[in-house]
Design an enzyme around this catalytic site. Structure first.
Site, PDB file in Angstrom:
ATOM      1  N   SER A 102     -16.578  -3.051   4.924  1.00  0.00           N
ATOM      2  CA  SER A 102     -17.060  -1.718   5.307  1.00  0.00           C
ATOM      3  C   SER A 102     -15.944  -0.785   5.777  1.00  0.00           C
ATOM      4  CB  SER A 102     -18.119  -1.865   6.389  1.00  0.00           C
ATOM      5  OG  SER A 102     -19.086  -2.784   5.986  1.00  0.00           O
TER       6      SER A 102
ATOM      7  N   ARG B  72     -20.682 -11.557   9.132  1.00  0.00           N
ATOM      8  CA  ARG B  72     -21.720 -12.463   8.644  1.00  0.00           C
ATOM      9  C   ARG B  72     -21.303 -13.121   7.367  1.00  0.00           C
ATOM     10  NH1 ARG B  72     -25.707  -8.712   9.703  1.00  0.00           N
ATOM     11  NH2 ARG B  72     -26.907  -9.509  11.413  1.00  0.00           N
TER      12      ARG B  72
ATOM     13  N   ASP C  93     -20.334  -1.070   2.614  1.00  0.00           N
ATOM     14  CA  ASP C  93     -21.676  -1.340   3.156  1.00  0.00           C
ATOM     15  C   ASP C  93     -22.714  -0.306   2.730  1.00  0.00           C
ATOM     16  OD1 ASP C  93     -20.379   0.514   4.721  1.00  0.00           O
ATOM     17  OD2 ASP C  93     -20.954  -0.354   6.653  1.00  0.00           O
TER      18      ASP C  93
HETATM   19  C1  G6P Z   1     -25.547  -3.496   7.479  1.00  0.00           C
HETATM   20  C2  G6P Z   1     -24.434  -4.211   6.821  1.00  0.00           C
HETATM   21  C3  G6P Z   1     -23.139  -4.176   7.568  1.00  0.00           C
HETATM   22  C4  G6P Z   1     -22.914  -2.786   8.041  1.00  0.00           C
HETATM   23  C5  G6P Z   1     -23.975  -2.510   9.031  1.00  0.00           C
HETATM   24  C6  G6P Z   1     -23.763  -1.253   9.795  1.00  0.00           C
HETATM   25  O1  G6P Z   1     -26.367  -4.380   8.087  1.00  0.00           O
HETATM   26  O2  G6P Z   1     -24.779  -5.473   6.383  1.00  0.00           O
HETATM   27  O3  G6P Z   1     -22.104  -4.574   6.769  1.00  0.00           O
HETATM   28  O4  G6P Z   1     -21.635  -2.533   8.439  1.00  0.00           O
HETATM   29  O5  G6P Z   1     -25.222  -2.463   8.395  1.00  0.00           O
HETATM   30  O6  G6P Z   1     -24.317  -1.441  10.971  1.00  0.00           O
HETATM   31  P1  G6P Z   1     -23.574  -1.727  12.368  1.00  0.00           P
HETATM   32  O7  G6P Z   1     -24.462  -1.008  13.273  1.00  0.00           O
HETATM   33  O8  G6P Z   1     -23.578  -3.177  12.532  1.00  0.00           O
HETATM   34  O9  G6P Z   1     -22.237  -1.105  12.264  1.00  0.00           O
HETATM   35  C1  BGC Z   2     -15.916   3.194   7.121  1.00  0.00           C
HETATM   36  C2  BGC Z   2     -16.879   3.167   5.971  1.00  0.00           C
HETATM   37  C3  BGC Z   2     -18.122   2.447   6.372  1.00  0.00           C
HETATM   38  C4  BGC Z   2     -18.690   3.015   7.634  1.00  0.00           C
HETATM   39  C5  BGC Z   2     -19.947   2.328   8.078  1.00  0.00           C
HETATM   40  C6  BGC Z   2     -16.590   3.713   8.368  1.00  0.00           C
HETATM   41  O1  BGC Z   2     -15.740   3.637   9.433  1.00  0.00           O
HETATM   42  O2  BGC Z   2     -14.819   4.025   6.832  1.00  0.00           O
HETATM   43  O3  BGC Z   2     -16.285   2.575   4.857  1.00  0.00           O
HETATM   44  O4  BGC Z   2     -19.031   2.552   5.325  1.00  0.00           O
HETATM   45  O5  BGC Z   2     -17.760   2.973   8.657  1.00  0.00           O
HETATM   46  O6  BGC Z   2     -19.769   0.997   8.363  1.00  0.00           O
END
Ligand code: G6P
Ligand code: BGC
Ligand code: G6P
Ligand code: BGC
Length: 911
Positions: free
Chosen positions: A585, A521, A636
């Site tokens: 992240s 995003r 994140d």
């Molecule tokens: C949030 C953050 C993302 C993050 C995500 C994890 O919305 O903005 O950067 O990685 O949550 O959720 P997802 O299920 O998309 O991995």
């Molecule tokens: C990453 C983290 C991250 C998490 C959630 C993991 O795989 O190592 O840095 O915070 O995923 O997105």
């Protein structure tokens, strides 16, 4: 005179003999019973005749007997025999294979057996409650196997609607209802503990399983007790009431109903009819009423009344009905033994029956005759069963074992011998061994639960285990923080240089990049500060194709830069010089807010040439002249904590349960060896996904977890993440389904190529299948799209598997989060912790039960805390913008920091 007396005695004797002769069965009679039983067995199995068959042949959904690999701890209920029991059964496999049981017997008063269904089930649940207290197990949610010794029409192993009460039970509003549901509702009504009811099992089936655990040849279960019944392993192809032709299933014959269609009227006597008429279920269970313990005394009593009335017995004084009703199965058993006449007279005397020598002889004969007939009838029925099994297998000769239980078989002096002799005579081609079940059918119910649970037992984690994991994780937190142990610690405890949550003074116009979750995003975040601080956001999602995230790092960052260019153009801000906050992240070692070295890729990313590099430098290189300034890189979790901190000042933990999983929290600076200074706090990115990478979680990892790891982009790494996060949950379920199907437990053993394809079953599917209302329909749809044709039971099983896997995830996260919370509490030195946890991530948000389960377990594991779970509504970018705002202000108003300083641009030094 003498001759007259002798003649009268002889005439009386003849009358008695005539009466008893009707109860003596010839070998032809028995052969006919065997043949008729065989006809009824077949009729019960066939669809077209099932509804009129007197032997109901009910499918049990038990497909196999135990093989010794079962293990785990189970609760069992055993209702319907002489005793109602609650048990805990601990099963060990391997060389230490053993079964240990603890049980308590509870009374079921007559008024409850014959009261309302609600009263009966409330009573049962009250007994369970007492038992759990007694065992100190109220908080352990164990799987439960329910031995329910009445005819049930099952549609799955954990679904059974009561066909009709038998024996002494007659509670209202139960017939036609699902007994598992009634039990669940009663547990809910009590609202005191939770149980996972996995199986409902007839006592015959439980007995067969109990005995089969010791002897694999045991494929029949017989109960000769209060009631009478048999089950056996039938070929699936013969069971028309259940779809599928492969393998076997145990069928509960309910042979007690044999004769309900008048097919044995030729051998029923008027005494049998009288017993029937006086029973709770007139016209039903006719065979049972001739063969089981509950009725033997009654038949004898009817005969004695008749003989007395006809002046053939007990002339002085004529016993009243009350006295006669003392004659029950125990008396019949006793009197059937080889006793001297004096002993018989003594027994009758105790019952208030004054008998002559002749009377004693007659009473003894009656008892012997009635019990002999019962044993012979059971033998004839059993002969039909063993011959059927033998013919199923196309064999001339067969060895087979019958597991037996029941007071009549165990306590009657001759019953078992006569039964065996009859089977031998009527089924000479079968060598039948009878093995007594020593431990009742509760053990078998637990074994059935274990057979089903075999693949899943290791995924059920008790609170004890979770506590232990919480302790291990807390140790890891300490190791990661300490400079001596940090190099070998799995949980890296990375300093983030964020020193406090937003304080309300942040403002500005920012761009946020958000890379690493399920979507990439780009956002514009405007934080204004008139009367009240407000945040305005606009965002766009960009694709990150597989070839880019697995290609070269240069290409990946070029792609990010291109998307940024596109975004700025659309926003009309091409010429503006905006500050950028970058939510990245992945685990990064930061030396300041805008210097961040990627330690390792995780999840789906694997671009070359990035690990070990500063991602700010890489991104700057790609952006070239675009005039933006990358002010801050945040994980994140940190972004999420900041987003939630914007609304709730108490927020000091951020967790992600999405594609990946991770947590950050505010740690005391004095505990962070890697950063100078002792005052105040700093947010630490724990990177808990790597917990267990040193083997610390091997005891709870399953074969499925190992398989997931082997097939992943980063084998041996992020082992905790691979047990809990959204990227892996669907795949875990898929692997279990494949394995269970291969072993014939699911889908009748059929597997389509789609189901065999990695990634075809997704975590979002797990979430829809676990929806309470439409879950089963969803399961059918989702599996249908994979080319499968699941039966209703398959769908239930799949839902069960999804629940276990997602529940384990929530439990494990509760344990690690518990570790952080207990550390926070100790840091603060308060007896109670009041705090807020900010959360984001698709698994947490989309799954219908996840959040509730997580919150509940956290409360159990850290009872001395009041935790508010706050969902981050706007993603981590809002938080990233907050960090950027402060970084911007610091960069503007403070002299350019020296690079040697350890944390030159950390956010809002709280000094
Ligand atoms: C949030 C953050 C993302 C993050 C995500 C994890 O919305 O903005 O950067 O990685 O949550 O959720 P997802 O299920 O998309 O991995
Ligand atoms: C990453 C983290 C991250 C998490 C959630 C993991 O795989 O190592 O840095 O915070 O995923 O997105
Ligand atoms: C086993 C079971 C009971 C069962 C009983 C039959 O022990 O655990 O559930 O009903 O045998 O025996 P009974 O003689 O008590 O009816
Ligand atoms: C029930 C059976 C049960 C048997 C032995 C009968 O009355 O109908 O389900 O197995 O008793 O307990």
């Amino acid at each position: 005179m003498v001759t007259a007396v002798a003649q009268r005695l002889a005439a009386q004797r003849r009358e008695i003999n005539d009466t008893l002769a009707r109860l003596s069965l010839s070998s032809e009679n028995l052969q006919q019973v065997k043949d008729k039983m065989r006809v009824e067995l077949e009729r019960g199995l066939r669809k077209d005749s099932h509804s009129t068959a007197s032997v109901k042949m009910l499918p049990s959904f038990v497909y196999r007997t135990p093989n010794g690999t079962e293990r785990g701890k189970y609760l069992a209920l055993d209702l319907g025999g002489t005793n109602f029991r609650v048990l805990v059964v601990k099963i060990r496999s391997g060389i230490r294979k053993s079964v240990r049981m603890y049980n308590k017997i509870y009374a079921i008063p007559l008024e409850i057996m014959q009261g309302t269904g609600e009263e009966l089930f409330d009573h049962i649940v009250q007994c369970i409650s007492d038992f759990l207290d007694y065992m100190g197990m109220k908080n352990t949610r164990l799987p439960l196997g329910f031995t329910f010794s009445f005819p049930c029409r099952q549609t799955g192993i954990d679904k059974g609607s009561l066909v009709s009460w038998t024996k002494g039970f007659k509670a209202t509003d139960c017939e036609g209802n699902d007994v598992v549901e009634m039990l669940r509702e009663a547990i809910k009504r009590r609202n005191e503990f939770d149980l996972d009811i996995v199986a409902v099992v007839n006592d015959t089936v439980g007995t067969m399983m109990t005995c089969a655990y010791e002897d694999p040849k045991c494929e029949i279960g017989l109960i000769a007790g209060t009631g009478s019944n048999v089950c056996y392993m039938e070929e699936m192809r013969n069971i028309e009431m259940v779809e599928g032709d492969e393998g076997q299933m145990c069928v509960n014959t309910e042979w007690g109903g044999f004769g309900e269609n008048d097919c044995i009227e030729d051998i029923r006597t008027r005494f049998d009819r009288e017993v029937d008429e006086g029973s709770l279920n007139n016209g039903k269970q006719r065979f049972e009423k001739m063969t089981s313990g509950m009725y033997l005394g009654e038949i004898v009593r009817q005969i004695l009344i008749d003989l007395t009335r006809r002046g053939l017995l007990f002339r002085v004084p004529v016993p009243n009905r009350e006295v006669q009703s003392c004659i029950n199965d125990h008396v019949v058993q006793k009197l059937s033994d080889r006793l001297a006449l004096l002993q018989v007279r003594a027994i009758l005397q105790q019952l208030g029956l004054d008998s002559t020598c002749d009377d004693s002889i007659i009473v003894k004969e009656v008892c012997g005759t009635v019990s002999r007939r019962a044993a012979q009838l059971c033998g004839a029925g059993m002969a039909a069963i063993v011959d059927k099994i033998r013919e199923n297998r196309g064999r001339n000769q067969m060895n087979i074992t019958v597991g037996v239980d029941g007071t009549l078989y165990k306590l009657h002096p001759h019953f078992s011998r006569i039964l065996k002799d009859t089977v031998k005579a009527l089924a000479p081609q079968c060598d039948v061994e009878f093995v007594l079940s020593e431990d009742g059918s509760g053990k078998g119910a637990a074994l059935i639960t274990a057979v089903i649970d075999k693949y899943l037992y290791a995924m059920r984690l008790s609170d004890e285990t979770l506590m232990d994991i919480m302790k291990r994780f807390r140790r890891e937190l300490g190791n990661g923080l300490c400079s001596d142990t940090n190099p070998t610690a799995t949980v890296k405890m990375l300093p983030t240089f964020v020193r406090s949550i937003p304080d309300g003074s942040e403002k500005g116009d920012f761009i946020a990049l958000d890379l690493g979750g399920s979507a990439f995003r780009i956002l514009r975040v405007k934080v204004s500060h008139e009367k009240k601080q407000t945040v305005q956001m606009e965002s766009q999602i960009y694709d990150t194709p597989e070839d880019i995230i697995h290609g070269s790092g240069t290409r990946l960052f070029d792609h990010v830069a291109e998307c940024l260019g596109d975004f700025m153009e659309k926003q009309n801000i091409k010429d503006k010089k905006l500050s950028v906050g970058f939510t990245f992240s992945f685990p990064c070692a930061q030396t300041k807010l805008n210097e961040s070295y990627l330690l390792t890729w995780t999840k789906r990313f694997k671009a070359s040439g990035v690990e070990g590099m500063d991602i700010v430098t890489l991104l700057n290189k790609a952006i070239k002249k675009r005039g933006v300034d990358i002010m801050a890189v945040v994980n994140d979790t940190v972004g999420t904590m900041m987003t939630c901190g914007f609304d709730d000042q108490r927020c000091e933990v951020g967790i992600i349960i999405g594609t990946g999983t991770n947590a950050c929290y505010m740690e005391e600076l004095r505990h962070i060896d890697l950063v100078e200074g002792d005052e105040g706090r700093m947010c630490i990115n724990t990177e808990w996904g790597a917990f267990g990478d040193d083997g610390m979680l091997e005891d709870i990892r399953t074969e499925f977890d190992r398989e997931i790891d082997r097939g992943s982009l980063n084998p041996g790494k992020q082992l905790f993440e691979k047990m809990v996060s959204g990227m892996y949950i669907g795949e875990l379920v898929r692997l279990i389904l494949v394995k269970m199907a291969k072993e014939g437990f699911l889908f009748e053993g059929r597997i389509t190529p789609e189901l065999l394809t990695k990634g075809k079953f997704e975590t979002k599917h797990v979430s829809s299948i676990e929806k309470s209302k439409e879950g089963l329909t969803k399961a059918k749809d989702i599996l249908g799209r994979l080319g499968m044709e699941p039966s209703a039971d398959d769908c239930i099983a799949v839902q069960h598997i999804c629940t276990i896997v997602s529940h384990r995830s929530a439990n494990l996260i509760a344990a690690t989060l518990g570790g952080i919370l207990s550390r926070l509490k100790d840091n603060k030195g308060n007896p109670r912790l009041r705090t807020t946890v900010g959360i984001d991530g698709s698994l947490y948000k989309m799954h219908p039960q996840y959040a509730r389960r997580l919150h509940k377990t956290v409360r159990r594991l850290v009872p001395e805390s009041d935790v508010r779970f706050l969902l981050s509504e706007s993603g981590s970018s809002k938080g990233a913008a907050m960090v950027t705002a402060v970084a911007y202000r610091l960069a503007d108003h403070t002299p350019t920091p020296s690079c040697k300083s350890k944390h030159p641009m950390s956010m809002r030094d709280s000094t």
